[in-house]
Design a protein around this motif. Sequence first.
Motif, PDB file in Angstrom:
ATOM      1  N   LEU A   1       0.873  -1.155   0.172  1.00 22.74           N
ATOM      2  CA  LEU A   1      -0.083  -0.023  -0.008  1.00 22.74           C
ATOM      3  C   LEU A   1       0.958   1.154  -0.140  1.00 22.74           C
ATOM      4  O   LEU A   1       2.077   1.230   0.429  1.00 22.74           O
ATOM      5  CB  LEU A   1      -1.007   0.018   1.191  1.00 22.74           C
ATOM      6  CG  LEU A   1      -2.014  -1.142   1.230  1.00 22.74           C
ATOM      7  CD1 LEU A   1      -2.851  -0.972   2.580  1.00 22.74           C
ATOM      8  CD2 LEU A   1      -2.895  -0.930   0.153  1.00 22.74           C
ATOM      9  N   THR A   2       0.350   2.434  -0.366  1.00 23.59           N
ATOM     10  CA  THR A   2       1.130   3.490  -0.284  1.00 23.59           C
ATOM     11  C   THR A   2       0.712   4.401   1.112  1.00 23.59           C
ATOM     12  O   THR A   2      -0.319   4.063   1.536  1.00 23.59           O
ATOM     13  CB  THR A   2       0.698   4.482  -1.641  1.00 23.59           C
ATOM     14  OG1 THR A   2      -0.702   4.737  -1.518  1.00 23.59           O
ATOM     15  CG2 THR A   2       1.164   3.756  -2.951  1.00 23.59           C
TER      16      THR A   2
ATOM     17  N   ASP B   1      -2.832   5.483   0.424  1.00 21.90           N
ATOM     18  CA  ASP B   1      -3.925   4.449   0.754  1.00 21.90           C
ATOM     19  C   ASP B   1      -4.027   4.327   2.026  1.00 21.90           C
ATOM     20  O   ASP B   1      -5.092   4.281   2.662  1.00 21.90           O
ATOM     21  CB  ASP B   1      -3.235   2.998   0.377  1.00 21.90           C
ATOM     22  CG  ASP B   1      -3.176   2.950  -1.250  1.00 21.90           C
ATOM     23  OD1 ASP B   1      -3.696   3.634  -2.114  1.00 21.90           O
ATOM     24  OD2 ASP B   1      -2.095   2.158  -1.878  1.00 21.90           O
TER      25      ASP B   1
ATOM     26  N   SER C   1      -7.998  -1.235  -0.893  1.00 24.98           N
ATOM     27  CA  SER C   1      -7.440  -2.440  -1.142  1.00 24.98           C
ATOM     28  C   SER C   1      -7.617  -2.975  -2.303  1.00 24.98           C
ATOM     29  O   SER C   1      -6.550  -3.641  -3.087  1.00 24.98           O
ATOM     30  CB  SER C   1      -7.582  -3.526   0.183  1.00 24.98           C
ATOM     31  OG  SER C   1      -9.043  -3.737   0.082  1.00 24.98           O
TER      32      SER C   1
ATOM     33  N   GLN D   1      -8.534  -1.417  -5.233  1.00 24.15           N
ATOM     34  CA  GLN D   1      -7.809  -0.771  -6.146  1.00 24.15           C
ATOM     35  C   GLN D   1      -6.219  -1.302  -6.249  1.00 24.15           C
ATOM     36  O   GLN D   1      -5.925  -1.231  -7.205  1.00 24.15           O
ATOM     37  CB  GLN D   1      -7.857   0.809  -5.774  1.00 24.15           C
ATOM     38  CG  GLN D   1      -9.319   1.619  -6.251  1.00 24.15           C
ATOM     39  CD  GLN D   1      -9.043   2.851  -5.847  1.00 24.15           C
ATOM     40  OE1 GLN D   1      -8.776   3.283  -4.758  1.00 24.15           O
ATOM     41  NE2 GLN D   1      -9.976   3.840  -6.679  1.00 24.15           N
ATOM     42  N   ARG D   2      -5.776  -1.128  -5.114  1.00 25.26           N
ATOM     43  CA  ARG D   2      -4.355  -1.636  -4.992  1.00 25.26           C
ATOM     44  C   ARG D   2      -4.061  -2.887  -5.544  1.00 25.26           C
ATOM     45  O   ARG D   2      -2.899  -3.164  -6.341  1.00 25.26           O
ATOM     46  CB  ARG D   2      -3.702  -1.427  -3.725  1.00 25.26           C
ATOM     47  CG  ARG D   2      -2.104  -1.573  -3.679  1.00 25.26           C
ATOM     48  CD  ARG D   2      -1.430  -0.583  -4.196  1.00 25.26           C
ATOM     49  NE  ARG D   2      -1.866   0.784  -3.890  1.00 25.26           N
ATOM     50  CZ  ARG D   2      -1.645   1.535  -4.595  1.00 25.26           C
ATOM     51  NH1 ARG D   2      -1.294   1.573  -6.050  1.00 25.26           N
ATOM     52  NH2 ARG D   2      -2.168   2.876  -4.639  1.00 25.26           N
TER      53      ARG D   2
ATOM     54  N   GLU E   1      -4.307  -2.756  -9.397  1.00 23.10           N
ATOM     55  CA  GLU E   1      -3.048  -2.088  -9.898  1.00 23.10           C
ATOM     56  C   GLU E   1      -1.913  -3.340 -10.093  1.00 23.10           C
ATOM     57  O   GLU E   1      -1.256  -3.241 -10.983  1.00 23.10           O
ATOM     58  CB  GLU E   1      -2.665  -0.946  -9.090  1.00 23.10           C
ATOM     59  CG  GLU E   1      -1.406  -0.337  -9.711  1.00 23.10           C
ATOM     60  CD  GLU E   1      -1.150   0.177 -10.916  1.00 23.10           C
ATOM     61  OE1 GLU E   1      -0.313   0.076 -11.556  1.00 23.10           O
ATOM     62  OE2 GLU E   1      -2.356   0.602 -11.669  1.00 23.10           O
TER      63      GLU E   1
END
Length: 132
Positions: free
Chosen positions: A57-58, A61, A92, A94-95, A98
């Motif tokens: 995660l960023t 995020d 989560s 979305q990540r 990606e």
Amino acid sequence: MRIGDAAVATGLTPRALRHYEEQGLLVPGRTPAGHRIYTPADIRRLRAIGELLHAGLTVSDVRSFAHVLDATAVQDRSEADESDRCDVAEVSQQRLKELDRRIERLSLLRARLASQLTDHFGDLFTEQPPAP
């Protein structure tokens, strides 16, 4: 606990702790002299942040659902309301999507490279099976 001790306890750097504070992920207490003081709850939260970042995660995020970190750090998910669940699920998913796109792109790039190497070098290039 002061910043250096908190950094050691969490496996993070003092700079990372300051950065997480700047990003709104943590609000440590302060001594009268202005030094940061970290509680056991802060340490648990920092460990959770570190684990989530290490998992992919960023900071952005994590910031989007930072308000539920303390409940999840102590395994008390029953108190999370539906909006909390939506925040975590949306970020989560979305990540993960990606990462799936990246994996697909890298798999195609790998296949293209292996093909080019085989075409150009023939027997000099022996492809090894991908690592598990």
